[in-house]
Motif scaffolding. Structure first.
Motif, PDB file in Angstrom:
ATOM      1  N   LEU A  95     -27.583 -13.434  43.159  1.00 12.98           N
ATOM      2  CA  LEU A  95     -28.375 -14.358  42.350  1.00 12.98           C
ATOM      3  C   LEU A  95     -29.006 -13.586  41.193  1.00 12.98           C
ATOM      4  O   LEU A  95     -29.739 -12.613  41.382  1.00 12.98           O
ATOM      5  N   THR A  96     -28.725 -14.020  39.968  1.00 11.40           N
ATOM      6  CA  THR A  96     -29.262 -13.369  38.782  1.00 11.40           C
ATOM      7  C   THR A  96     -29.297 -14.375  37.645  1.00 11.40           C
ATOM      8  O   THR A  96     -28.704 -15.454  37.737  1.00 11.40           O
ATOM      9  N   GLY A  97     -30.018 -14.030  36.562  1.00 11.51           N
ATOM     10  CA  GLY A  97     -30.076 -14.941  35.430  1.00 11.51           C
ATOM     11  C   GLY A  97     -31.053 -14.509  34.371  1.00 11.51           C
ATOM     12  O   GLY A  97     -31.684 -13.443  34.466  1.00 11.51           O
ATOM     13  N   ASP A  98     -31.153 -15.340  33.328  1.00  9.39           N
ATOM     14  CA  ASP A  98     -32.025 -15.082  32.188  1.00  9.39           C
ATOM     15  C   ASP A  98     -33.084 -16.172  32.116  1.00  9.39           C
ATOM     16  O   ASP A  98     -32.818 -17.337  32.442  1.00  9.39           O
ATOM     17  N   VAL A  99     -34.296 -15.787  31.628  1.00 10.39           N
ATOM     18  CA  VAL A  99     -35.406 -16.731  31.548  1.00 10.39           C
ATOM     19  C   VAL A  99     -36.201 -16.443  30.269  1.00 10.39           C
ATOM     20  O   VAL A  99     -36.359 -15.284  29.860  1.00 10.39           O
ATOM     21  N   VAL A 100     -36.663 -17.527  29.645  1.00  6.74           N
ATOM     22  CA  VAL A 100     -37.441 -17.431  28.404  1.00  6.74           C
ATOM     23  C   VAL A 100     -38.658 -18.343  28.528  1.00  6.74           C
ATOM     24  O   VAL A 100     -38.542 -19.488  28.952  1.00  6.74           O
ATOM     25  N   THR A 101     -39.840 -17.780  28.115  1.00 12.33           N
ATOM     26  CA  THR A 101     -41.064 -18.578  27.983  1.00 12.33           C
ATOM     27  C   THR A 101     -41.522 -18.471  26.536  1.00 12.33           C
ATOM     28  O   THR A 101     -41.680 -17.361  26.008  1.00 12.33           O
ATOM     29  N   THR A 103     -54.235 -26.432  24.217  1.00  8.50           N
ATOM     30  CA  THR A 103     -55.053 -27.465  24.870  1.00  8.50           C
ATOM     31  C   THR A 103     -55.215 -28.698  23.994  1.00  8.50           C
ATOM     32  O   THR A 103     -55.437 -29.804  24.495  1.00  8.50           O
ATOM     33  N   GLY A 104     -55.079 -28.528  22.693  1.00  9.27           N
ATOM     34  CA  GLY A 104     -55.189 -29.666  21.785  1.00  9.27           C
ATOM     35  C   GLY A 104     -53.857 -30.331  21.506  1.00  9.27           C
ATOM     36  O   GLY A 104     -53.758 -31.144  20.588  1.00  9.27           O
ATOM     37  N   ASP A 105     -52.839 -30.002  22.233  1.00 13.90           N
ATOM     38  CA  ASP A 105     -51.516 -30.618  22.107  1.00 13.90           C
ATOM     39  C   ASP A 105     -50.823 -30.239  20.806  1.00 13.90           C
ATOM     40  O   ASP A 105     -49.973 -30.970  20.295  1.00 13.90           O
ATOM     41  N   GLY A 106     -51.180 -29.059  20.244  1.00 16.89           N
ATOM     42  CA  GLY A 106     -50.509 -28.575  19.035  1.00 16.89           C
ATOM     43  C   GLY A 106     -49.355 -27.653  19.360  1.00 16.89           C
ATOM     44  O   GLY A 106     -48.458 -27.450  18.532  1.00 16.89           O
ATOM     45  N   LEU A 107     -49.358 -27.047  20.538  1.00 25.20           N
ATOM     46  CA  LEU A 107     -48.275 -26.170  20.992  1.00 25.20           C
ATOM     47  C   LEU A 107     -47.933 -26.520  22.436  1.00 25.20           C
ATOM     48  O   LEU A 107     -48.801 -26.902  23.231  1.00 25.20           O
ATOM     49  N   LEU A 108     -46.633 -26.365  22.767  1.00 30.23           N
ATOM     50  CA  LEU A 108     -46.155 -26.567  24.129  1.00 30.23           C
ATOM     51  C   LEU A 108     -45.688 -25.243  24.701  1.00 30.23           C
ATOM     52  O   LEU A 108     -45.050 -24.433  24.008  1.00 30.23           O
ATOM     53  N   VAL A 109     -46.037 -25.007  25.973  1.00 27.39           N
ATOM     54  CA  VAL A 109     -45.551 -23.816  26.684  1.00 27.39           C
ATOM     55  C   VAL A 109     -44.307 -24.240  27.465  1.00 27.39           C
ATOM     56  O   VAL A 109     -44.393 -24.972  28.454  1.00 27.39           O
ATOM     57  N   ILE A 110     -43.155 -23.786  27.005  1.00 22.45           N
ATOM     58  CA  ILE A 110     -41.865 -24.184  27.598  1.00 22.45           C
ATOM     59  C   ILE A 110     -41.205 -22.962  28.223  1.00 22.45           C
ATOM     60  O   ILE A 110     -41.135 -21.883  27.603  1.00 22.45           O
ATOM     61  N   THR A 111     -40.721 -23.137  29.434  1.00 20.69           N
ATOM     62  CA  THR A 111     -39.975 -22.090  30.136  1.00 20.69           C
ATOM     63  C   THR A 111     -38.621 -22.672  30.545  1.00 20.69           C
ATOM     64  O   THR A 111     -38.562 -23.743  31.158  1.00 20.69           O
ATOM     65  N   HIS A 112     -37.563 -21.995  30.201  1.00 20.64           N
ATOM     66  CA  HIS A 112     -36.210 -22.437  30.590  1.00 20.64           C
ATOM     67  C   HIS A 112     -35.408 -21.222  31.058  1.00 20.64           C
ATOM     68  O   HIS A 112     -35.643 -20.079  30.648  1.00 20.64           O
ATOM     69  N   LEU A 113     -34.451 -21.471  31.910  1.00 20.39           N
ATOM     70  CA  LEU A 113     -33.677 -20.383  32.526  1.00 20.39           C
ATOM     71  C   LEU A 113     -32.256 -20.855  32.845  1.00 20.39           C
ATOM     72  O   LEU A 113     -31.956 -22.059  32.857  1.00 20.39           O
ATOM     73  N   ARG A 114     -31.430 -19.895  33.117  1.00 22.45           N
ATOM     74  CA  ARG A 114     -30.063 -20.134  33.600  1.00 22.45           C
ATOM     75  C   ARG A 114     -29.753 -19.082  34.657  1.00 22.45           C
ATOM     76  O   ARG A 114     -29.744 -17.886  34.371  1.00 22.45           O
ATOM     77  N   ARG A 172     -17.152 -18.334  45.685  1.00 23.53           N
ATOM     78  CA  ARG A 172     -17.128 -19.353  44.635  1.00 23.53           C
ATOM     79  C   ARG A 172     -18.399 -19.243  43.791  1.00 23.53           C
ATOM     80  O   ARG A 172     -19.493 -19.093  44.317  1.00 23.53           O
ATOM     81  N   ASN A 173     -18.235 -19.363  42.463  1.00 24.81           N
ATOM     82  CA  ASN A 173     -19.361 -19.230  41.546  1.00 24.81           C
ATOM     83  C   ASN A 173     -20.127 -20.558  41.418  1.00 24.81           C
ATOM     84  O   ASN A 173     -19.525 -21.642  41.403  1.00 24.81           O
ATOM     85  N   HIS A 174     -21.440 -20.439  41.305  1.00 26.89           N
ATOM     86  CA  HIS A 174     -22.314 -21.590  41.105  1.00 26.89           C
ATOM     87  C   HIS A 174     -23.321 -21.242  40.008  1.00 26.89           C
ATOM     88  O   HIS A 174     -23.544 -20.072  39.692  1.00 26.89           O
ATOM     89  N   TRP A 175     -23.929 -22.274  39.452  1.00 29.61           N
ATOM     90  CA  TRP A 175     -24.877 -22.060  38.362  1.00 29.61           C
ATOM     91  C   TRP A 175     -25.999 -23.098  38.432  1.00 29.61           C
ATOM     92  O   TRP A 175     -25.892 -24.130  39.098  1.00 29.61           O
ATOM     93  N   LEU A 176     -27.056 -22.786  37.698  1.00 31.98           N
ATOM     94  CA  LEU A 176     -28.247 -23.640  37.671  1.00 31.98           C
ATOM     95  C   LEU A 176     -28.947 -23.441  36.333  1.00 31.98           C
ATOM     96  O   LEU A 176     -29.142 -22.310  35.883  1.00 31.98           O
ATOM     97  N   ASN A 193     -32.108 -29.742  32.500  1.00 34.64           N
ATOM     98  CA  ASN A 193     -32.062 -29.508  33.948  1.00 34.64           C
ATOM     99  C   ASN A 193     -30.717 -29.986  34.520  1.00 34.64           C
ATOM    100  O   ASN A 193     -30.350 -31.166  34.397  1.00 34.64           O
ATOM    101  N   ASN A 194     -30.005 -29.058  35.147  1.00 35.11           N
ATOM    102  CA  ASN A 194     -28.690 -29.392  35.683  1.00 35.11           C
ATOM    103  C   ASN A 194     -28.260 -28.333  36.679  1.00 35.11           C
ATOM    104  O   ASN A 194     -28.817 -27.222  36.723  1.00 35.11           O
ATOM    105  N   THR A 195     -27.251 -28.671  37.479  1.00 30.46           N
ATOM    106  CA  THR A 195     -26.670 -27.722  38.431  1.00 30.46           C
ATOM    107  C   THR A 195     -25.229 -28.135  38.712  1.00 30.46           C
ATOM    108  O   THR A 195     -24.844 -29.292  38.464  1.00 30.46           O
TER     109      THR A 195
END
Length: 293
Positions: free
Chosen positions: A173-179, A240-251, A260-264, A288-290
């Protein structure tokens, strides 16, 4: 004594009728032979050269094209020249044999189609059973995102928990993540190569034993050894004032027991401020998918 001459005369007179009868028979035979020239011995006739005469006649007479009508076709007895002599029972038997052969051919074709349908159904059933077995016993990796704590002067990091809900371990299990901090009207870039991002180390994830990692906001552009950015008061106010969003996404990628290979892929918008009706939030949800195999 001298022989008597009168005694021999009656014998000679008795032979005369036979002699005359032989002459008549011979004459009749000779006459009949003379009337049949095809049975007589052929006589050789010396050839005569008519070429000169034919040449002379050809020069005198004009050329005539023969107009001989074709002989009529004799169709009167055409239907009687080749009569069928085959018995009726033989014709009936041959016809019955042909019908039986055609029936057997149709039956074999129908049986072949039914066999093919049965084989296809069995193959599909086996595929469905094998797929159901793989789906039931394969590893299923899911991730959850914690809500960050905003502290000025401290790195902004998100805690991520990976959990295997399947029945077998998730290998490699391995992958990349960005915040990152994204304006509500901007689109998050789901790209990991060529930009600062975190790397989840290769690990074995057992069922029911979750693994935790952290992903922090990194400087952009990327540097050799990036350090997490510290949260500033202005950023804190925008978040806090809704001017910026903190988004985290990964694969993530991983393998099951058979190789057999799987992904997320997963994405989350931190539950801070008001996020309704935001383009970035909508794109994050669609990410969001798998895999289903």
């Amino acid at each position: 004594m001298e022989p008597e001459i009168e005694s021999s005369s009656p014998r000679q007179s008795s032979l005369w009728p036979l002699f005359l009868l032989g002459i008549v028979a011979f004459a009749f035979s000779f006459r009949s032979k003379s009337r049949t020239p095809n049975q007589q011995s052929p006589t050789s006739i010396p050839p005569h050269d008519y070429s000169a005469e034919q040449t002379h006649r050809a020069q005198e007479l004009p050329a005539l094209s023969p107009q001989i009508p074709p002989s009529p076709l004799n169709t009167q007895y055409s239907h009687t020249c080749c009569q069928q002599n085959t018995p009726w029972w033989k014709i009936a038997f041959e016809g019955l044999a042909v019908m039986v052969a055609i029936g057997l051919l149709i039956a074999n074709l129908f049986q072949g189609l039914q066999t093919k349908k049965a084989a296809d159904a069995a193959f599909q059933s086996a595929e469905i059973s094998a797929r159901a077995f793989r789906m039931d016993y394969r590893p299923w990796v899911h991730v959850g995102f914690a809500t960050p704590v905003l502290v000025d002067g401290q790195p902004l990091c998100i805690s991520i928990q990976a959990n295997n809900t399947g029945k077998t371990p998730a290998r490699v299990l391995t992958g990349d993540v960005v915040t990152e901090l994204v304006r509500p009207t901007d689109e998050p870039q789901f790209v990991y190569k060529g930009r600062p991002h975190g790397r989840f180390p290769s690990t074995l994830l057992l069922p029911g034993l979750p693994a935790t990692l952290e992903s922090c906001v990194l400087p952009n552009p990327a540097v050799a050894h990036p350090q997490p950015l510290e949260l500033t008061p202005s950023q804190h106010k925008l978040i806090t004032g809704d001017g910026l969003l903190v988004i985290t996404h990964l694969r993530f990628t991983y393998k099951d027991a058979s190789g057999r290979n799987h992904w997320l892929t997963a994405c989350d918008v931190a539950n801070i401020g008001h996020r309704s009706g935001r383009k970035a939030s909508s794109l994050c949800s669609e990410y969001n998918n798998t895999d289903e195999e």
